[in-house]
Scaffold this motif. Sequence first.
Motif, PDB file in Angstrom:
ATOM      1  N   SER A 105      61.220  28.322  11.726  1.00 49.98           N
ATOM      2  CA  SER A 105      61.667  29.531  11.060  1.00 49.98           C
ATOM      3  C   SER A 105      62.526  30.309  12.041  1.00 49.98           C
ATOM      4  N   GLU A 107      64.885  33.473  13.183  1.00 52.62           N
ATOM      5  CA  GLU A 107      65.068  34.889  12.888  1.00 52.62           C
ATOM      6  C   GLU A 107      66.519  35.135  12.519  1.00 52.62           C
ATOM      7  N   ARG A 133      57.925  30.214  14.090  1.00 49.51           N
ATOM      8  CA  ARG A 133      59.043  31.141  14.290  1.00 49.51           C
ATOM      9  C   ARG A 133      59.600  31.048  15.704  1.00 49.51           C
TER      10      ARG A 133
END
Length: 179
Positions: A105, A107, A133
């Motif tokens: 994931s 940002e 992330r």
Amino acid sequence: AFGMPPPGRTLAVAVDRLPAAHVLTWTPGRAPLVRRYWTPLSADAPRQATPDAIERIRSTLDSAIAACLPGDVAWGVLLSGGIDSSYMAATAAGARTGGHAFTSSFEAFSEVDELPWARSVAARCGLRHEEVRLGPLEALDLLDEVVLAAAEPTAGWAALTHFRILGQAQQRDVGLLLS
């Protein structure tokens, strides 16, 4: 520009990548020889897949994926949400239950967001989905460790995301990752 080095380039001076499906042979006293050992097409190959060819490809992929799933090891799949990883996730989940799916994931700096697709595939396949992330500051912190641990010179963003996913998989005691 896209988190990848230009074609043929690496982060190391005077070190080049070997093209896919090529082998380098070196004999002392001679120049290295790079030659292609495999090609997907021949000049006379049909341009449309026949039903028989499609079934052979499907059967080969399914068998290869199932053969990678021993019953005593926790398993997972790197799931981007694209066609290849979704097919692999569905096939693996059909052969053996209880798998994990790991998705990178990114940002705000990434224009590509496949998370909705990956979430949907993981849910449909009954996989425990984990979104790993990675932001710019975290990536910067990982850079030295990843570059120094790499088996080959790399400048691809995926080296950082995969390193992060491998760490997450290790924390979950996942001993086998399909990619």
